[in-house]
Design a protein around this motif. Structure first.
Motif, PDB file in Angstrom:
ATOM      1  N   ARG A 160       0.808  -1.217   0.000  1.00  0.00           N
ATOM      2  CA  ARG A 160       0.000   0.000   0.000  1.00  0.00           C
ATOM      3  C   ARG A 160       0.846   1.274   0.000  1.00  0.00           C
ATOM      4  NH1 ARG A 160      -3.488  -1.216   5.058  1.00  0.00           N
ATOM      5  NH2 ARG A 160      -3.165   1.032   5.238  1.00  0.00           N
ATOM      6  N   VAL A 161       2.160   1.160   0.164  1.00  0.00           N
ATOM      7  CA  VAL A 161       3.044   2.328   0.216  1.00  0.00           C
ATOM      8  C   VAL A 161       3.385   2.757  -1.206  1.00  0.00           C
ATOM      9  CG1 VAL A 161       5.293   3.177   0.945  1.00  0.00           C
ATOM     10  CG2 VAL A 161       4.021   1.641   2.433  1.00  0.00           C
ATOM     11  N   GLU A 162       3.072   4.018  -1.513  1.00  0.00           N
ATOM     12  CA  GLU A 162       3.431   4.562  -2.821  1.00  0.00           C
ATOM     13  C   GLU A 162       4.527   5.602  -2.692  1.00  0.00           C
ATOM     14  OE1 GLU A 162       0.031   5.851  -4.970  1.00  0.00           O
ATOM     15  OE2 GLU A 162      -1.046   3.990  -4.622  1.00  0.00           O
ATOM     16  N   VAL A 163       4.459   6.430  -1.651  1.00  0.00           N
ATOM     17  CA  VAL A 163       5.493   7.425  -1.361  1.00  0.00           C
ATOM     18  C   VAL A 163       5.885   7.265   0.110  1.00  0.00           C
ATOM     19  CG1 VAL A 163       4.789   9.105  -3.109  1.00  0.00           C
ATOM     20  CG2 VAL A 163       3.765   9.189  -0.856  1.00  0.00           C
ATOM     21  N   ALA A 164       7.038   7.813   0.470  1.00  0.00           N
ATOM     22  CA  ALA A 164       7.572   7.618   1.817  1.00  0.00           C
ATOM     23  C   ALA A 164       6.632   8.130   2.906  1.00  0.00           C
ATOM     24  CB  ALA A 164       8.924   8.303   1.940  1.00  0.00           C
ATOM     25  N   ASP A 165       5.872   9.174   2.631  1.00  0.00           N
ATOM     26  CA  ASP A 165       4.950   9.703   3.642  1.00  0.00           C
ATOM     27  C   ASP A 165       3.834   8.719   3.987  1.00  0.00           C
ATOM     28  OD1 ASP A 165       6.373  12.047   3.871  1.00  0.00           O
ATOM     29  OD2 ASP A 165       5.181  13.074   2.346  1.00  0.00           O
ATOM     30  N   ASP A 166       3.523   7.810   3.079  1.00  0.00           N
ATOM     31  CA  ASP A 166       2.496   6.805   3.344  1.00  0.00           C
ATOM     32  C   ASP A 166       2.904   5.867   4.477  1.00  0.00           C
ATOM     33  OD1 ASP A 166       1.011   7.845   1.299  1.00  0.00           O
ATOM     34  OD2 ASP A 166       1.515   6.269  -0.137  1.00  0.00           O
ATOM     35  N   LEU A 167       4.189   5.704   4.674  1.00  0.00           N
ATOM     36  CA  LEU A 167       4.685   4.781   5.692  1.00  0.00           C
ATOM     37  C   LEU A 167       4.184   5.164   7.078  1.00  0.00           C
ATOM     38  CD1 LEU A 167       6.510   2.287   5.989  1.00  0.00           C
ATOM     39  CD2 LEU A 167       8.379   3.831   6.458  1.00  0.00           C
ATOM     40  N   ASP A 168       4.181   6.453   7.398  1.00  0.00           N
ATOM     41  CA  ASP A 168       3.715   6.900   8.709  1.00  0.00           C
ATOM     42  C   ASP A 168       2.231   6.641   8.904  1.00  0.00           C
ATOM     43  OD1 ASP A 168       6.231   7.792   9.433  1.00  0.00           O
ATOM     44  OD2 ASP A 168       5.887   9.798   8.595  1.00  0.00           O
ATOM     45  N   GLU A 169       1.456   6.733   7.853  1.00  0.00           N
ATOM     46  CA  GLU A 169       0.017   6.506   7.947  1.00  0.00           C
ATOM     47  C   GLU A 169      -0.317   5.025   8.083  1.00  0.00           C
ATOM     48  OE1 GLU A 169      -1.781   8.309   4.583  1.00  0.00           O
ATOM     49  OE2 GLU A 169      -0.876  10.251   4.982  1.00  0.00           O
ATOM     50  N   ILE A 170       0.473   4.173   7.473  1.00  0.00           N
ATOM     51  CA  ILE A 170       0.182   2.745   7.456  1.00  0.00           C
ATOM     52  C   ILE A 170       0.599   2.064   8.762  1.00  0.00           C
ATOM     53  CG2 ILE A 170       0.804   0.577   6.332  1.00  0.00           C
ATOM     54  CD1 ILE A 170       0.853   2.097   3.712  1.00  0.00           C
ATOM     55  N   VAL A 171       1.691   2.520   9.359  1.00  0.00           N
ATOM     56  CA  VAL A 171       2.201   1.883  10.573  1.00  0.00           C
ATOM     57  C   VAL A 171       1.256   2.161  11.732  1.00  0.00           C
ATOM     58  CG1 VAL A 171       4.076   1.828  12.249  1.00  0.00           C
ATOM     59  CG2 VAL A 171       4.593   1.992   9.831  1.00  0.00           C
ATOM     60  N   THR A 172       0.626   1.103  12.248  1.00  0.00           N
ATOM     61  CA  THR A 172      -0.254   1.234  13.407  1.00  0.00           C
ATOM     62  C   THR A 172       0.040   0.125  14.390  1.00  0.00           C
ATOM     63  OG1 THR A 172      -1.968  -0.063  12.326  1.00  0.00           O
ATOM     64  CG2 THR A 172      -2.145   2.316  12.138  1.00  0.00           C
ATOM     65  N   ASP A 173      -0.094   0.465  15.644  1.00  0.00           N
ATOM     66  CA  ASP A 173       0.084  -0.503  16.721  1.00  0.00           C
ATOM     67  C   ASP A 173      -1.235  -0.579  17.465  1.00  0.00           C
ATOM     68  OD1 ASP A 173       0.850  -2.097  18.814  1.00  0.00           O
ATOM     69  OD2 ASP A 173       2.205  -0.641  19.714  1.00  0.00           O
ATOM     70  N   LYS A 174      -1.977  -1.662  17.294  1.00  0.00           N
ATOM     71  CA  LYS A 174      -3.295  -1.733  17.904  1.00  0.00           C
ATOM     72  C   LYS A 174      -3.217  -1.796  19.426  1.00  0.00           C
ATOM     73  CE  LYS A 174      -4.266  -6.696  17.873  1.00  0.00           C
ATOM     74  NZ  LYS A 174      -5.211  -7.697  17.414  1.00  0.00           N
ATOM     75  N   ARG A 175      -2.050  -2.085  19.964  1.00  0.00           N
ATOM     76  CA  ARG A 175      -1.889  -2.165  21.418  1.00  0.00           C
ATOM     77  C   ARG A 175      -1.183  -0.934  21.989  1.00  0.00           C
ATOM     78  NH1 ARG A 175      -0.500  -7.355  19.438  1.00  0.00           N
ATOM     79  NH2 ARG A 175      -2.065  -8.889  19.999  1.00  0.00           N
ATOM     80  N   GLU A 176      -1.131   0.141  21.223  1.00  0.00           N
ATOM     81  CA  GLU A 176      -0.391   1.334  21.634  1.00  0.00           C
ATOM     82  C   GLU A 176      -0.848   1.850  22.998  1.00  0.00           C
ATOM     83  OE1 GLU A 176       0.916   5.621  19.749  1.00  0.00           O
ATOM     84  OE2 GLU A 176      -0.711   4.482  18.851  1.00  0.00           O
ATOM     85  N   GLY A 177      -2.120   1.856  23.262  1.00  0.00           N
ATOM     86  CA  GLY A 177      -2.630   2.338  24.543  1.00  0.00           C
ATOM     87  C   GLY A 177      -2.293   1.434  25.702  1.00  0.00           C
TER      88      GLY A 177
END
Length: 63
Positions: free
Chosen positions: A12-29
């Protein structure tokens, strides 16, 4: 609850800025400290970056 990041998400990554949007940690909280959450996010980003380089290498081999 969002889905955790997997190496398959690298497609799903097309440009480097997409990387920040895609990276998610469902256990972050649930992480004990913010530092541990940031560390986990870096690990997810590293996994995606590695997968992207592998995909690029495969594309070069195909041509």
């Amino acid at each position: 609850m969002p889905k955790r990041t997997s190496p398959k998400d690298a497609r799903r990554v097309e440009v480097a800025d997409d990387l920040d949007e895609i990276v998610t940690d469902k256990r972050e909280g649930w992480r004990a400290t913010a530092a541990k959450a940031r560390r986990r996010q870096r690990r997810y980003a590293k996994q995606l970056t590695h997968e992207l380089t592998c995909m690029a290498r495969d594309d070069e081999d195909d041509t």
